[in-house]
Design an enzyme around this catalytic site. Structure first.
Site, PDB file in Angstrom:
ATOM      1  N   TYR A 117       0.825  -1.210   0.000  1.00 38.32           N
ATOM      2  CA  TYR A 117       0.000   0.000   0.000  1.00 38.32           C
ATOM      3  C   TYR A 117       0.863   1.267   0.000  1.00 38.32           C
ATOM      4  O   TYR A 117       0.365   2.358  -0.270  1.00 38.32           O
ATOM      5  CB  TYR A 117      -0.943   0.038   1.207  1.00 38.32           C
TER       6      TYR A 117
ATOM      7  N   LYS B 223       3.829 -15.436   2.104  1.00 41.15           N
ATOM      8  CA  LYS B 223       3.678 -16.136   0.826  1.00 41.15           C
ATOM      9  C   LYS B 223       5.109 -16.385   0.360  1.00 41.15           C
ATOM     10  O   LYS B 223       5.535 -15.971  -0.728  1.00 41.15           O
ATOM     11  CB  LYS B 223       2.879 -15.237  -0.140  1.00 41.15           C
TER      12      LYS B 223
ATOM     13  N   ASP C 291      -2.837 -18.148   1.604  1.00 43.49           N
ATOM     14  CA  ASP C 291      -4.015 -18.776   0.995  1.00 43.49           C
ATOM     15  C   ASP C 291      -4.592 -19.875   1.881  1.00 43.49           C
ATOM     16  O   ASP C 291      -5.804 -19.934   2.133  1.00 43.49           O
ATOM     17  CB  ASP C 291      -3.715 -19.290  -0.427  1.00 43.49           C
TER      18      ASP C 291
ATOM     19  N   ASP D  37      -4.934  -6.917   6.275  1.00 38.34           N
ATOM     20  CA  ASP D  37      -6.156  -6.187   5.927  1.00 38.34           C
ATOM     21  C   ASP D  37      -7.249  -7.189   5.548  1.00 38.34           C
ATOM     22  O   ASP D  37      -8.378  -7.168   6.061  1.00 38.34           O
ATOM     23  CB  ASP D  37      -5.822  -5.275   4.725  1.00 38.34           C
TER      24      ASP D  37
ATOM     25  N   ASP E  98     -10.573  -8.676   8.059  1.00 32.68           N
ATOM     26  CA  ASP E  98     -11.979  -8.528   7.672  1.00 32.68           C
ATOM     27  C   ASP E  98     -12.659  -9.890   7.579  1.00 32.68           C
ATOM     28  O   ASP E  98     -13.820 -10.047   7.958  1.00 32.68           O
ATOM     29  CB  ASP E  98     -12.103  -7.788   6.333  1.00 32.68           C
TER      30      ASP E  98
END
Ligand code: NAD
Length: 353
Positions: free
Chosen positions: A141, A188, A220, A244, A248
């Protein structure tokens, strides 16, 4: 102890839920013999209306002179114009940046009394009690980016440095020490170079925390396990983008957005505490807001900024006990069933303390 707390109610139900959190803090102060003082300041839409900016300098000065900041929520239809030069959420980004808040902590706990509100089967929710630690100021980001002039290509870059990963890892390991001593680091590393650096650095930091059991999960499969075996997680640490998304995903386990607290911490101990939900303009001013997220944020404030663990636990136990006894705000009441107001729920929690 004496502590100075900056209160930023913001907009919509932010005003109602911060007032609930302050009422609970006042009860903690009188019950445990502390002296908390509060200074209110402006952020968000109300700050735009009164000063022309979403985060006035005066708010930053007030925050700098305090031990912790308690925030409600910002935004609402009046200011919802994505192309406007001044927008309420700019206040959130600016305050995080100003105080160098690089760690976002989001606990997710399921309460037996509320299991029916989660989309998951009840037996999967037994004992869910996790803390997601998200890196907040680095990664994709904030990395180098480009939108090519022809509009046919664009890129963002996931970039992490060793010190950035080290400091978030230390926060996560220390949090795990205060809980069930299990840390899952999400990455990852099988595909991304930045995530190999992440894993290498977390493994190195682990040498300082022999009492914490560390494991690594690829993002994943971690997303899958959050749903298939959520109770197996204690503390989870993840990069900005992975944290993030996973936080959620995890938030639905709790049954209502109104239940969830958060903390954003920086290097110097100052923390910003706020419920996960927004300003909920649809129910603002009606006494229907669930204050639990804000009250549990105040518990995190006691724990992380003031080092008052017993007081934090007393607040958490009071919330649990009030829910066990059947008090429900509108968002968690059975369809057509009765519910209590924001103030009544808050009073019940304060009485338990
Ligand atoms: P929201 O979180 O405000 O509301 C989503 C839904 O959940 C609404 O139906 C609302 O009534 C309900 N809800 C939320 N919190 C609740 C609570 N404590 N008790 C009971 N019900 C609750 O999200 P939204 O509707 O997408 O956004 C509304 C405004 O809030 C927008 O202006 C948005 O930009 C802003 N927002 C601010 C923050 C923040 O300040 N951190 C976060 C998200 C959204």
């Amino acid at each position: 102890m004496k502590a100075k707390i900056t209160v930023l109610p913001g907009d919509g139900i932010g005003v109602e839920v911060t007032s609930a959190a302050v009422a609970v803090l006042n009860k903690v102060a009188s019950r445990f013999g502390h002296e908390f003082s509060y200074e209110e300041a402006l952020i968000g839409g109300i700050a735009i209306d009164k000063t022309g900016t979403a985060l006035p300098e005066e708010t930053l000065r007030t925050g700098e002179q305090s031990d912790a900041i308690l925030l409600g929520a910002v935004g609402g239809p009046k200011w919802d114009n994505p192309t406007a030069a001044v927008r309420p959420e700019q206040g959130l980004l600016k305050i995080r940046k100003h105080f160098g808040l690089f760690a976002n902590l989001r606990p997710v706990k399921t309460y037996p009394a509320l299991a029916q509100y989660s989309p998951l089967r009840i037996e999967l929710l037994n004992g869910v009690d996790m803390l997601i630690v998200r890196e907040l100021t680095g990664g994709i980001y904030f990395g180098p980016r480009q939108e090519q002039g022809d509009g046919d290509s664009a890129y963002d870059t996931e970039l992490y440095t060793v010190p950035e990963v080290e400091r978030i890892a230390h926060i996560a390991f220390r949090a795990a020490q205060g809980r069930r001593k299990k840390l899952t680091s999400v990455d990852k590393a099988n595909v991304m170079a930045s995530m190999r650096l992440w894993r290498r650095t977390v493994v190195k930091v682990a040498e300082d925390y022999a009492d914490v059991a560390l494991d690594h999960a690829l993002v994943d499969s971690c997303a899958m396990h959050l749903i298939t075996r959520p109770a197996s997680f204690d503390v989870m640490v993840a990069s900005n983008i992975f944290g993030d998304i996973l936080s959620d995903e995890a938030s639905v386990l709790a049954g209502s957005l109104g239940m969830l607290p958060s903390a954003s911490l920086g290097a110097d101990g100052l923390g910003l505490y706020e419920p996960v939900h927004g300003s909920a303009p649809d129910i603002a001013g009606q006494g229907k807001a669930n204050p639990t997220g804000a009250i549990l944020s105040a518990a995190m404030l006691l724990r992380y900024s003031l080092n008052l663990e017993a007081e934090a636990k007393a607040v958490e136990a009071a919330v649990e006990s009030v829910l066990d006894q059947g008090a429900r705000t509108a968002d968690i009441a059975p369809r057509g069933g009765s519910f209590v107001s924001t103030t009544e729920f808050t009073q019940a929690v304060a009485e338990k303390i």
